[in-house]
Design a protein around this motif. Structure first.
Motif, PDB file in Angstrom:
ATOM      1  N   ILE A  47       0.832  -1.203   0.000  1.00 15.44           N
ATOM      2  CA  ILE A  47       0.000   0.000   0.000  1.00 15.44           C
ATOM      3  C   ILE A  47       0.863   1.248   0.000  1.00 15.44           C
ATOM      4  O   ILE A  47       0.604   2.199  -0.753  1.00 15.44           O
ATOM      5  N   ALA A  48       1.920   1.262   0.819  1.00 16.56           N
ATOM      6  CA  ALA A  48       2.802   2.425   0.858  1.00 16.56           C
ATOM      7  C   ALA A  48       3.477   2.628  -0.492  1.00 16.56           C
ATOM      8  O   ALA A  48       3.617   3.768  -0.962  1.00 16.56           O
ATOM      9  N   ARG A  49       3.878   1.551  -1.139  1.00 16.40           N
ATOM     10  CA  ARG A  49       4.522   1.665  -2.449  1.00 16.40           C
ATOM     11  C   ARG A  49       3.544   2.199  -3.493  1.00 16.40           C
ATOM     12  O   ARG A  49       3.907   3.046  -4.317  1.00 16.40           O
ATOM     13  N   ALA A  50       2.297   1.727  -3.454  1.00 13.57           N
ATOM     14  CA  ALA A  50       1.296   2.212  -4.412  1.00 13.57           C
ATOM     15  C   ALA A  50       0.992   3.690  -4.186  1.00 13.57           C
ATOM     16  O   ALA A  50       0.858   4.458  -5.143  1.00 13.57           O
ATOM     17  N   ARG A  52       3.013   5.908  -2.858  1.00 15.33           N
ATOM     18  CA  ARG A  52       4.196   6.670  -3.264  1.00 15.33           C
ATOM     19  C   ARG A  52       4.244   6.808  -4.787  1.00 15.33           C
ATOM     20  O   ARG A  52       4.530   7.868  -5.314  1.00 15.33           O
ATOM     21  N   ARG A  53       3.912   5.732  -5.506  1.00 14.55           N
ATOM     22  CA  ARG A  53       3.894   5.804  -6.974  1.00 14.55           C
ATOM     23  C   ARG A  53       2.822   6.763  -7.463  1.00 14.55           C
ATOM     24  O   ARG A  53       3.031   7.504  -8.420  1.00 14.55           O
ATOM     25  N   ARG A  54       1.668   6.754  -6.815  1.00  9.62           N
ATOM     26  CA  ARG A  54       0.595   7.663  -7.218  1.00  9.62           C
ATOM     27  C   ARG A  54       1.005   9.113  -6.980  1.00  9.62           C
ATOM     28  O   ARG A  54       0.755   9.987  -7.803  1.00  9.62           O
ATOM     29  N   ARG A  55       1.670   9.344  -5.839  1.00  9.68           N
ATOM     30  CA  ARG A  55       2.098  10.699  -5.511  1.00  9.68           C
ATOM     31  C   ARG A  55       3.159  11.191  -6.505  1.00  9.68           C
ATOM     32  O   ARG A  55       3.193  12.364  -6.859  1.00  9.68           O
ATOM     33  N   LEU A  56       4.017  10.309  -6.987  1.00  8.67           N
ATOM     34  CA  LEU A  56       5.064  10.691  -7.925  1.00  8.67           C
ATOM     35  C   LEU A  56       4.609  10.643  -9.375  1.00  8.67           C
ATOM     36  O   LEU A  56       5.373  10.970 -10.273  1.00  8.67           O
ATOM     37  N   GLY A  57       3.368  10.228  -9.610  1.00  8.45           N
ATOM     38  CA  GLY A  57       2.828  10.187 -10.970  1.00  8.45           C
ATOM     39  C   GLY A  57       3.339   9.013 -11.777  1.00  8.45           C
ATOM     40  O   GLY A  57       3.427   9.091 -12.990  1.00  8.45           O
ATOM     41  N   GLN A  58       3.680   7.943 -11.137  1.00  7.41           N
ATOM     42  CA  GLN A  58       4.188   6.765 -11.833  1.00  7.41           C
ATOM     43  C   GLN A  58       3.152   5.644 -11.833  1.00  7.41           C
ATOM     44  O   GLN A  58       3.497   4.466 -11.727  1.00  7.41           O
ATOM     45  N   ASP A  59       1.900   6.008 -11.979  1.00  5.91           N
ATOM     46  CA  ASP A  59       0.850   4.991 -11.988  1.00  5.91           C
ATOM     47  C   ASP A  59       0.973   4.097 -13.210  1.00  5.91           C
ATOM     48  O   ASP A  59       1.265   4.555 -14.308  1.00  5.91           O
ATOM     49  N   ALA A  60       0.744   2.837 -13.016  1.00  7.61           N
ATOM     50  CA  ALA A  60       0.716   1.904 -14.138  1.00  7.61           C
ATOM     51  C   ALA A  60      -0.638   2.033 -14.825  1.00  7.61           C
ATOM     52  O   ALA A  60      -1.658   2.240 -14.165  1.00  7.61           O
ATOM     53  N   PRO A  61      -0.662   1.930 -16.137  1.00  9.37           N
ATOM     54  CA  PRO A  61      -1.953   2.030 -16.827  1.00  9.37           C
ATOM     55  C   PRO A  61      -2.851   0.849 -16.462  1.00  9.37           C
ATOM     56  O   PRO A  61      -2.381  -0.279 -16.309  1.00  9.37           O
TER      57      PRO A  61
END
Length: 72
Positions: A47-50, A52-61
């Motif tokens: 959850i923390a990794r997801a 962090r990715r959302r906050r940095l704009g690195q969401d997977a499509p």
């Protein structure tokens, strides 16, 4: 030459079914607690990794573009 035989009296062994059940239930409870802790830690990390990715704009499509065109 004479042989001497010595007899030793021992008590009949008793099977402690209640002790076996209580010990096995305790072991099962310990395994369940360890599994829950490991699952909680792993879930927290994911959850923390997801987040962090959302906050940095690195969401997977969420959709896979197959290059097809819609049918009119």
């Amino acid at each position: 030459m004479t042989e001497t035989i010595t007899w030793v009296k021992v008590e009949k062994p008793v099977f402690d079914l209640a002790g076996v059940l209580i010990n096995s239930l305790g072991l099962a409870a310990l395994c369940a607690v360890i599994a829950a802790l490991c699952g909680g830690v792993l879930g927290g990390i994911l959850i923390a990794r997801a987040l962090r990715r959302r906050r940095l704009g690195q969401d997977a499509p969420l959709a896979l573009d197959l290059g097809t065109t819609p049918v009119p």
